[in-house]
Structures are given as structure tokens and as C-alpha cells.
Write an enzyme that holds these catalytic residues in place. Structure first.
Site, PDB file in Angstrom:
ATOM      1  N   HIS A 295       0.440  -2.958   9.436  1.00 37.74           N
ATOM      2  CA  HIS A 295       1.874  -2.827   9.180  1.00 37.74           C
ATOM      3  C   HIS A 295       2.538  -2.095  10.331  1.00 37.74           C
ATOM      4  O   HIS A 295       1.879  -1.394  11.106  1.00 37.74           O
ATOM      5  CB  HIS A 295       2.137  -2.062   7.879  1.00 37.74           C
ATOM      6  CG  HIS A 295       1.858  -2.856   6.643  1.00 37.74           C
ATOM      7  ND1 HIS A 295       2.686  -3.856   6.195  1.00 37.74           N
ATOM      8  CD2 HIS A 295       0.832  -2.797   5.753  1.00 37.74           C
ATOM      9  CE1 HIS A 295       2.190  -4.378   5.092  1.00 37.74           C
ATOM     10  NE2 HIS A 295       1.058  -3.755   4.809  1.00 37.74           N
TER      11      HIS A 295
ATOM     12  N   HIS B 135       0.836  -1.202   0.000  1.00 39.95           N
ATOM     13  CA  HIS B 135       0.000   0.000   0.000  1.00 39.95           C
ATOM     14  C   HIS B 135       0.875   1.258   0.000  1.00 39.95           C
ATOM     15  O   HIS B 135       0.627   2.211  -0.747  1.00 39.95           O
ATOM     16  CB  HIS B 135      -0.909   0.027   1.226  1.00 39.95           C
ATOM     17  CG  HIS B 135      -2.187  -0.728   1.060  1.00 39.95           C
ATOM     18  ND1 HIS B 135      -2.247  -2.092   1.105  1.00 39.95           N
ATOM     19  CD2 HIS B 135      -3.468  -0.300   0.867  1.00 39.95           C
ATOM     20  CE1 HIS B 135      -3.507  -2.483   0.939  1.00 39.95           C
ATOM     21  NE2 HIS B 135      -4.265  -1.420   0.795  1.00 39.95           N
TER      22      HIS B 135
END
Length: 531
Positions: free
Chosen positions: A197, A146
Site C-alpha cells: 500500500h 488492514h
């Protein structure tokens, strides 16, 4: 760490029984040159987890949950792959190819590194994972794709906005740049906020995105010009190089779907080069701003016909996918069985070989970059109801489960060492002070079992959050084996994948790019939708 060897058995599906796998799974599965950097980076991921949990608790609100879960969709390659064709159909072929280049590179190389190092996401608990995509958690965590996509697209677009050739008004230009900055920051902060993350994941992912954007800004136009003027042999060389990179993509230690996305975007990239080269030779293409520009002028075409162009183009893409994917999955298995007997195949781990099945089941539920027609209603439902997100606690993938078990083992060994010098209670040394918030979060690491909360679960309060979670307990080897078996039975596993799907994806996504760039302009022209 001392090696623990366990006898491996096979269950009814031919998969190794998870309860009997070694805790040194990655040491056994990875060569030393891949295992060594993994072990050097892993402590950093574990170290930052309590801080991520503290940050998540401080920031959590239902509104932010919905915002970051929804905006995460804008950083996926699925969103960009649906959005990019509109750029080509609107006369912005150069911009479309530039965006495609950075996205294809970002998805491929971030997936390459993920499968190379096999690093887990930060542990849950203490983190809660907030997502609208069930497949994202099945991938490894390092680096963040991302972040790579968001930064590469933002930097490349901002560079174009700041170029001397840009004709936008200053107000619109500044507003567009501001929107790009907000977009990139939202994606990166959102990956941390959603527990998907860690800091290092997004930093390295962002660095990769910045590097990819720089390469595109410096050499992208030169490459595109070379492609359009290339010979057939030179185009073939580009195709062979990309296919070689697909084949060299590292084999992961777990059943991770990163490779599927890399293959899909490799196919789109190959198709775009073929289509741009071929369309530039046609009499229909406009020479400006690039020789492969699809004819379009809003003043001439108008909004109704513009919308109709987009609808027809999208329908053509979906029709190609709906027809070709099942067709290829039906005709390729016999071909692969013949090639296998001739010794001409190089099988990949976690892909079932054609010799082991009769046919590929229909209506496979997979992680395609372009969704199937049956998935469209759920996509619109997600858009209409952005608060519909899943909040999960505990391992969600094999990589999560192995990290949870490995961290438990680490804590137990540390506890045994402490017991020789200190009196311990549930793994924490007795002192005159209460444990800090970060220590409580650290005690939660490695305690999770897979479970999923309701879709609109409220964030935990600061009074009952970490205190209710038990610390890692001392366990026997028999208990360890039982825990492993239960954990691996509960986590979500990727579906069975078949060897023919790799070639199928390449052909389907090559065709999608060809339809967008080289086929649709003729359709628009024949239907009177061209200027």
C-alpha cells in the site's frame, strides 16, 4: 489521453483476450461519476511510489521482512473471525459484538470503496511486495483494509480500557494499551514496508477505521440493546437492509475478490444479530453484563474445560462449513437456473451464471474468511516458519497490469513531447548531473513483468538495486499488443467464480455466527462445560 480502440476477441474460456484490450480500460468500464475521482487520485498514487521504494530500500532487512509479513496476518479478517468466537465463549459477548461490528463495517466499506474507485496498488517495480497471502495482491489498493481493521479495533479497545467501568489493574491496563498501539503501528508501517500500500491508502484506511470505531463507541451499545429487545419484524428489517447493501456493492472493473470478503462479513453480521436476539430470550443466557451473555466463569469451569469448550466450538464451526458449503453448491444451481428463466436474478459481473455450467467443481480454492480443513496444515506451517514469505516483483493482478501499461503509455507520451526540445536517452533528459535515487526509481515504474523470487530472497543492495532496471522503451502498437498479451497471461488471476457462491457464503457465514452465539452454549451446557 487519446483513446486507443482495439478489436476484442474471445479466447477459449470466453474471456476477452488481454492482449487486445483497450488501454482506456477503466474509462470504458466505469461510469463518469466513478471514473472522474479515480483519475484525480491516481496521480497521487504514482507520485508517492518512488518515495515508498526509497523508504523500503532504506529499511529492508531479513528480520523485518519476516516480522512485517507475519504481523500482516494479525490484521486480516480471517484472524479476527477465528479469534472473535473465543470472546463470546469466554463470557465477553458485549466485547465480541463490538469487535464484530467494527470489523464487519471495516471490511464491507473498505471493500465498497475499493470496488467503487478501482485504484491500483503502488507500482512494482520499483517496489518489491512481501506477503504471506497470495490473494491480497489481487485486490485493489485504495483504501487499506488492514489499516481500517487495525485502527478500528485498536481505538475501540483502547476506549474500553480507558472507560471508568474497566476493572483492570493500572499496570495491566497500560501494558494492554501499549500492545494495541504497537499492533496498530506495526500493521500500518508493515503495509508500506511490504510494498502492498501507499501513504494515501493507509491514511484513508486509518481514517475510515477511526470513524467506524467512533460510531461504535457512541452508538454500539444502543444498537445492541435495541437488537436484543427488537421484534421479529425489526430483526427482519435489519437483515433486509444488510442484504440491500450487499446487492448495492459496486461492480468492479476487474475480477477483484473484495466482494467475497464483504459478503462473508455481511453474513456474519446478520447471523450475529439473529443469534444474539434469540439467545437473549433463552433461560440459559446470563443477564449480565449483557442479556445475551454465554455462561462462563474461569474459577468454576477451569482451564481444561475452557480449552475443551474452545476446541469443541471450533470443530462445530468447521464441521458446519465443511458440510454446508458443498451441499449448497450442489443444490443451488438448479434453483438459480429456474430463477434466471423467470427473470428474477440480477447477475453480477465476473460471476458465471448457472445457465452456463452444469455443476460447481468440488474443492474450490478460494479466499474464504474461515479457512477450510485442508488449509489448516498450511496455516500451522506459516506460524512455525514465519520467514516463509513470497517476495514478488512485477504486476500480480489485472489492476497491476493495467496500471503498468497505462504508466508506460504516459511515459511514452511525455518522452515524445520532450524529444521536440531536448536530446533524450532512454526517456531521461541528458544533464550534467547523475540522476537521483528517486529519479532512478521513477524510471523503473512501468517496466515490470510478472515474476516471483524465492521465498527467502534477500533485499537488494543499494549498489545494484535500481540501476540494473531498464527504463521504459519506445514501442510500436504491435509490440504493445504483444506485451499486453504476455503480461496478462503471466499474472495470477482469480479463479472462476459462480453465481451461487454469493448466497452460499451468506448462508454459511450466517450459520457460523448462529453456531458461535446461539448453538454452542447449549452444547457446552449438555456436556457439563458450563459453570
Amino acid at each position: 489521453m487519446e483513446k486507443i480502440t482495439m478489436e476484442k476477441t474471445q479466447n477459449g474460456n470466453g474471456r476477452t483476450d488481454a492482449g487486445l484490450r483497450s488501454l482506456n480500460h477503466y474509462q470504458h468500464r466505469l461510469p463518469k461519476w466513478r471514473y472522474w475521482p479515480r483519475q484525480k487520485i491516481l496521480p497521487l498514487i504514482r507520485y508517492e511510489t518512488p518515495y515508498l521504494a526509497w523508504l523500503q530500500e532504506k529499511m529492508r532487512t531479513p528480520t523485518l521482512d519476516s516480522y512485517f509479513a507475519f504481523t500482516a496476518n494479525l490484521g486480516t479478517h480471517t484472524f479476527f473471525t477465528i479469534f472473535l468466537p473465543i470472546l463470546f465463549w469466554s463470557g465477553y459477548s458485549t466485547l465480541g459484538r463490538g469487535m464484530l461490528n467494527v470489523l464487519a463495517a471495516g471490511v464491507f466499506w473498505s471493500g465498497f470503496v475499493k470496488d467503487l474507485l478501482c485504484l491500483p496498488r503502488p507500482l512494482s517495480p520499483p517496489l518489491q511486495r512481501i506477503t504471506m497471502s497470495g490473494s491480497a495482491a489481487l485486490e485493489y489498493g485504495f483504501p487499506s483494509t488492514h489499516s481500517t481493521n487495525a485502527i478500528s479495533v485498536a481505538i475501540y479497545a483502547i476506549a474500553l480500557l480507558r472507560s471508568t467501568e474497566n476493572t483492570m489493574s493500572p499496570v495491566v491496563n497500560i501494558a494492554a494499551q501499549g500492545a494495541l498501539y504497537l499492533y496498530a503501528v506495526s500493521i500500518i508501517i508493515g503495509r508500506l514496508y511490504c510494498g502492498m500500500h501507499g501513504f494515501m491508502d493507509v491514511v484513508i484506511g486509518s481514517g475510515m477505521g477511526a470513524l467506524i470505531a467512533w460510531v461504535q463507541c457512541q452508538y454500539g451499545l444502543l444498537f445492541d440493546t435495541w437488537i436484543i429487545a427488537a421484534t421479529g419484524k425489526q430483526i427482519l428489517l435489519v437483515i433486509l437492509i444488510v442484504l440491500a447493501l450487499v446487492r448495492l456493492h459496486p461492480e468492479p472493473a476487474d475480477d477483484c475478490p473484495c466482494y467475497d470478503d464483504s459478503v462473508s462479513f455481511a453474513g456474519v453480521f446478520i447471523g450475529a444479530q439473529i443469534a444474539s436476539w434469540d439467545f437473549a430470550q433463552s433461560s440459559l443466557a446470563w443477564p449480565e453484563p449483557s442479556p445475551d451473555t454465554i455462561p462462563y466463569r474461569l474459577a468454576t469451569v477451569g482451564w481444561p474445560r475452557t480449552i475443551l469448550r474452545i476446541v469443541i466450538g471450533v470443530l462445530a464451526v468447521f464441521a458446519w462449513r465443511e458440510v454446508m458449503k458443498p451441499l449448497l453448491l450442489r443444490i443451488l444451481p438448479p434453483v438459480f437456473r429456474g430463477l434466471s428463466k423467470a427473470g428474477l436474478l440480477l447477475p453480477r459481473r465476473f460471476f458465471t451464471q448457472a445457465s452456463d455450467y452444469e455443476k460447481v467443481p468440488q474443492l474450490l480454492k478460494d479466499n474464504d474468511v474461515i479457512p477450510s480443513v485442508s488449509d489448516i496444515p498450511s496455516l500451522f506451517t506459516s506460524i512455525r516458519h514465519p520467514r516463509r514469505r513470497a517476495i514478488s516483483v512485477g504486476p500480480q493482478s489485472e489492476a497491476d497490469a493495467y496500471e503498468t501499461l497505462a504508466y508506460r503509455e504516459k511515459r511514452r507520451r511525455e518522452s515524445i513531447g520532450e524529444q521536440s526540445q531536448h536530446l533524450t536517452v532512454e526517456g531521461s533528459v541528458l544533464t550534467n548531473r547523475a540522476p537521483s535515487k528517486l529519479e532512478k526509481y521513477e524510471n523503473m515504474m512501468g517496466t515490470g513483468s510478472p515474476r516471483r523470487s524465492p521465498e527467502t530472497l534477500a533485499p537488494p543492495s543499494t549498489d545494484t538495486g535500481p540501476d540494473v532496471m531498464p527504463a521504459p522503451r519506445q514501442a510500436t502498437d504491435d509490440n504493445d499488443s504483444d506485451e499486453q498479451e504476455i503480461m496478462f497471461a503471466m499474472i495470477k488471476k482469480p479463479r472462476v467464480r459462480y453465481d451461487v457462491e454469493v448466497v452460499t457464503k451468506l448462508i454459511v457465514y450466517i450459520g457460523i455466527a448462529v453456531i458461535v452465539i446461539d448453538f454452542s452454549p447449549y452444547v457446552f451446557d449438555s456436556l457439563g462445560l458450563a459453570p
